[in-house]
Structures are given as C-alpha cells and as structure tokens.
Scaffold this motif. Structure first.
Motif, short mmCIF file in Angstrom:
data_model
loop_
_atom_site.label_atom_id
_atom_site.label_comp_id
_atom_site.label_asym_id
_atom_site.label_seq_id
_atom_site.Cartn_x
_atom_site.Cartn_y
_atom_site.Cartn_z
N MET A 156 -15.16 14.08 -17.63
CA MET A 156 -13.84 14.57 -18.45
C MET A 156 -13.02 13.58 -17.93
N LYS A 157 -12.67 13.14 -16.63
CA LYS A 157 -11.58 12.00 -16.32
C LYS A 157 -11.86 11.05 -17.13
N ARG A 158 -13.22 10.41 -17.04
CA ARG A 158 -13.60 8.99 -17.69
C ARG A 158 -13.34 9.05 -19.05
N ALA A 183 -16.42 5.59 -4.33
CA ALA A 183 -15.74 6.83 -4.27
C ALA A 183 -14.51 6.78 -3.02
N ARG A 184 -13.84 7.63 -3.32
CA ARG A 184 -12.84 7.77 -1.88
C ARG A 184 -13.49 7.96 -0.73
N THR A 185 -13.06 7.23 0.32
CA THR A 185 -13.98 7.39 1.40
C THR A 185 -13.36 8.62 2.43
N VAL A 190 0.94 -1.12 0.06
CA VAL A 190 0.18 0.04 -0.09
C VAL A 190 0.82 1.08 -0.11
N PRO A 191 0.96 1.96 -0.99
CA PRO A 191 1.68 3.23 -1.23
C PRO A 191 0.70 4.25 -0.50
N VAL A 192 1.20 5.10 0.53
CA VAL A 192 0.53 5.99 1.03
C VAL A 192 1.44 7.28 1.08
N PHE A 193 0.65 8.49 0.84
CA PHE A 193 1.45 9.80 0.85
C PHE A 193 0.30 10.61 1.67
N ASN A 194 0.68 11.22 2.73
CA ASN A 194 -0.27 11.86 3.63
C ASN A 194 -1.36 11.31 3.77
N GLU A 195 -1.62 10.05 4.25
CA GLU A 195 -3.01 9.48 4.50
C GLU A 195 -3.14 9.01 5.99
N GLN A 196 -3.02 10.09 6.89
CA GLN A 196 -2.93 9.58 8.39
C GLN A 196 -4.26 9.02 8.53
N VAL A 251 -4.71 3.14 -0.41
CA VAL A 251 -5.32 2.98 0.75
C VAL A 251 -6.52 3.50 1.04
N ASP A 252 -7.47 4.30 0.35
CA ASP A 252 -8.17 5.10 0.22
C ASP A 252 -9.75 4.08 0.11
N LEU A 253 -9.35 2.85 0.15
CA LEU A 253 -10.63 1.72 -0.02
C LEU A 253 -11.13 1.87 -1.38
N GLN A 254 -10.77 2.60 -2.40
CA GLN A 254 -11.17 2.60 -3.72
C GLN A 254 -10.74 1.22 -4.51
N ASP A 255 -10.13 0.40 -3.97
CA ASP A 255 -9.80 -0.96 -4.38
C ASP A 255 -10.38 -1.93 -3.23
N LYS A 307 -4.90 12.36 -4.86
CA LYS A 307 -3.37 13.11 -4.96
C LYS A 307 -3.14 13.32 -6.47
N PHE A 308 -4.19 13.28 -7.18
CA PHE A 308 -3.71 13.33 -8.60
C PHE A 308 -4.76 14.52 -9.16
N ASN A 309 -4.01 15.29 -9.73
CA ASN A 309 -4.80 16.59 -10.49
C ASN A 309 -4.46 16.30 -11.93
N PHE A 340 8.31 10.49 -4.02
CA PHE A 340 8.93 10.31 -5.04
C PHE A 340 7.69 9.94 -6.21
N GLY A 341 6.61 9.84 -5.88
CA GLY A 341 5.59 9.48 -6.49
C GLY A 341 4.86 8.12 -6.50
N LYS A 342 3.57 7.88 -6.82
CA LYS A 342 3.25 6.57 -6.60
C LYS A 342 3.81 5.33 -7.35
N GLU A 343 4.36 5.60 -8.56
CA GLU A 343 4.89 4.59 -9.50
C GLU A 343 6.28 4.00 -8.81
N1 UDP Z 1 0.04 8.13 -3.67
C1 UDP Z 1 1.32 7.82 -3.26
N2 UDP Z 1 2.23 8.93 -3.77
C2 UDP Z 1 1.92 10.05 -4.53
C3 UDP Z 1 0.61 10.02 -4.58
C4 UDP Z 1 -0.38 9.09 -4.27
O1 UDP Z 1 1.81 7.03 -2.84
O2 UDP Z 1 2.77 10.76 -4.89
C5 UDP Z 1 -0.81 7.08 -3.26
C6 UDP Z 1 -1.96 7.53 -2.35
O3 UDP Z 1 -1.59 7.53 -0.70
C7 UDP Z 1 -3.07 6.56 -2.57
C8 UDP Z 1 -2.61 5.88 -3.96
O4 UDP Z 1 -1.38 6.34 -4.44
O5 UDP Z 1 -2.92 5.25 -1.56
C9 UDP Z 1 -3.59 6.50 -4.89
O6 UDP Z 1 -3.97 7.56 -4.77
P1 UDP Z 1 -5.12 8.59 -4.84
O7 UDP Z 1 -6.24 8.00 -4.24
O8 UDP Z 1 -4.86 9.94 -4.54
O9 UDP Z 1 -5.42 8.39 -6.50
P2 UDP Z 1 -6.66 8.26 -7.35
O10 UDP Z 1 -7.56 6.96 -6.72
O11 UDP Z 1 -7.57 9.63 -7.27
O12 UDP Z 1 -6.19 7.85 -8.71
#
Ligand code: UDP
Ligand code: MG
Length: 329
Positions: A139-141, A207-209, A16-22, A102-106, A214-216, A79-82
C-alpha cells in the motif's frame, strides 16, 4: 568505489534528525564514524533533537562530551522532521551536508559514492534512490508511486521517483535552500526547486533496525497534501474548468427540458433527477471550497511569519577541522 584521498580541506556535515531515538544513536555513530574517518578530512555529525521525550538529549550530551565532532541542537518541542532538517541545515558548517535518518535505513556505505560524485564529477547534489523498499507495505509503495506521478504532472518541477532526504548537498545549494522563506517545508520539492546539477545513486533500502517508524498513514497523507499545495495551483484552477463543463452540460439539459415541456406539455415528474442534481452540486461546491480552504489555511499560516522551530539547547559550536588541528578533549 574508490576511496577519496583526504588531501584537500573540505568538510562534511552529517545532519541527523532524531525524535525519541535513544536506542539508535550509538548504532548510527558506530556505522557512520568509520566511513567518515576513511573518506573525509574533516567532519561533524550534527544531531537535531526534535523534542524527544526519552533519553535522546541526555545521550547526545554525553556523546558530545566524548567527541566534539558530535554536535547537537535541541528543539523546544516536536516540530516534525522537515523543520528539524531545516534547523540542521541552518546549523551545519560543512562544505557539503548529508541529511540522514538515524535508523540506518540510509546506508552509510553510500557516503563515499556521494563524496566521489561531488568532488570528482562536480555534482552539486547527489541523492540516494531507493531501488527497493522491503520495509514498506504494498500500500505504501503504490501510494508513494502514485504520489510522485501526480506531483510531477501537476507541478512545474520534477521530483525524482523514490528519492528521499538522504543525499549530499553542496554548500551553495544549502545556502539557496535556506533562503527559501516558506513555512511549509516540503523538502523533496524544495531540493528540486533550487535546481543545480544533480544525480541519483540507486541503493537497496534496508528495513528499520530498531524502534518504530514515526510516520503513520495520516501523517503521510497530510505530507502529500502539503506537497501538492505548496508546489501546484492546479487543484485551485481545475474548478474553473469543472464549473465550465458543468455549466455547458446544464445549458444543454435546460434546452432539452424546455423543449420537452414545449412539445409534450407540462412535465411534473422529476423528483429523482432534481435530488441527484442538488446533491451532486452540493458535493462539488463543498469539495471546491475545501480545496480553497487548503490554500487559504496555508496562506494564513505563512502570513504569521512564525519561526519554523524554537531552539532549546545546543552543544557549543566547535569548528569542523581535520583531526590534527583539533584541541584534545
Ligand atoms: N523524525 C524526526 N521528527 C519527527 C519524526 C521523525 O526528527 O517528528 C526523524 C526520526 O527520528 C528519524 C527520521 O526522522 O531519524 C526518519 O523517521 P522514520 O524512520 O520514522 O521515517 P520512515 O523511515 O518510516 O519514513
Ligand atoms: Mg526510517
């Protein structure tokens, strides 16, 4: 959905990658742990703190102290999610790895299906396919749809529509992914590039809970360009054809103009056409140089051979084992 009987000794790593997800960590663990308890003999949940500036790391330390199956690694900055995902894949110990947001969208409820298809049907990769994306704007879709269509047309590999990082990846595939040396980690493309037997499982993406995406738009746009540029050379090659076609048209036009001059005498007017042609070619040249720059810039970054991420801290390595074999905390 039949639960898998945990008799064999295979191990699962959820990454689980997390970026400011307390706010998200406790909720995720609350949802994922019961599912894993029921369906896997041994598991670990590996959080990758991607340079969070809030209390994320603190919470991860606490969680690890409470349960050693919750592990974490922490990167020295964002460093970014990837990159965070790659770090997670490198540190995961399981026979299969499940990257998850982490946001339970999965939805964790999909994990038993993933495991079943992996263990019983012998698939090396089982990926979730988003059947609906209520959280995303029109638009995103539509831009995502357009991206997949264009990508599949332009590159030699095919990435499935609406499949994200949420998937189960067999150890063999993980090892192959980690052998790929590139710095531009367009994971969706890399998953497809390594191949192996794969299958999609459709699901409704909730939807995100909590917290914000983190993506614009700008990040997604750059992400899409990364995807094209790292998996296709069509944008580079197309300019030979554009150039060829324009040259042919220009030749035709020259014949017409010269013919006019010969037949009707001198032909002085032509300011408008001259200016349009100059502007048009200026734009075409800048565009093609820009595209050249996209590739050259990436070549430059790759040639530096910098590591993908820098590790700041990690929880002690606890081997993944069934509950009975674990030392009590
Ligand atoms: N995330 C990360 N680094 C980043 C941006 C996002 O580790 O620079 C993590 C974030 O904490 C989350 C996951 O990647 O667990 C997906 O991010 P997000 O829900 O913001 O993306 P979306 O669902 O909007 O595509
Ligand atoms: Mg999300």
């Amino acid at each position: 959905m039949t639960p898998c009987t945990p008799v064999e000794s295979w191990r699962i790593s959820v990454v689980v990658p997390v970026f400011n997800e307390q706010e998200g960590i406790a909720t995720l663990l609350g949802a994922v742990v019961p599912v894993l308890e029921r369906h896997t003999p041994a598991y670990e949940i590996l959080f990758v703190d991607d340079g969070s500036t809030d209390d994320t790391l603190q919470i991860l330390r606490q969680r690890h102290a409470q349960d050693s199956r919750v592990r974490f690694i922490s990167l020295s900055r964002n460093f970014g999610k990837e990159a965070a995902l790659t770090a997670g894949l490198e540190h995961a110990q399981g026979d299969a790895v499940i990257p998850m947001d982490v946001d339970l969208q999965d939805p964790p409820e999909l994990i038993p299906d993933f495991i079943r298809l992996w263990r019983e049907e012998g698939y090396d990769m089982v990926y979730g396919v988003r059947a609906s994306r209520p959280d995303d704007t029109m638009m995103k879709r539509s831009s995502a749809g357009g991206f997949y269509r264009l990508f599949n047309r332009m590159s030699h590999i095919e990435i499935p529509d609406n499949a994200g990082d949420y998937r189960l990846i067999d150890r063999r595939v993980v090892d192959e992914l980690l052998k790929l040396p590139e710095r531009t980690r367009f994971m969706k493309g890399l998953y497809a590039w390594v191949g192996f037997r794969s299958i999609g499982v459709p699901y409704q993406r909730p939807a995100r809970t909590m917290g914000d995406s983190k993506f614009n738009f700008w990040k997604l746009w750059n992400f899409a360009i990364d995807g094209f540029v790292s998996f296709s050379t069509v944008p580079l090659r197309v300019w030979s054809y554009v150039g060829g076609i324009i040259a042919a048209l220009a030749l035709l036009y020259i014949v017409v103009i010269v013919g006019q001059v010969i037949i009707t005498g001198r032909d002085v007017p032509g300011y408008a056409s001259l200016l349009s042609v100059v502007l048009f070619f200026g734009a075409i040249q800048l565009l093609s140089i820009g595209i050249l720059g996209e590739y050259l810039g990436r070549l430059f970054m790759e040639s530096k051979q910098r590591p993908l991420y820098v590790l700041k801290e990690s929880s002690p390595l606890v081997p993944v084992s069934p509950p009975n074999d674990r030392p009590s905390p």
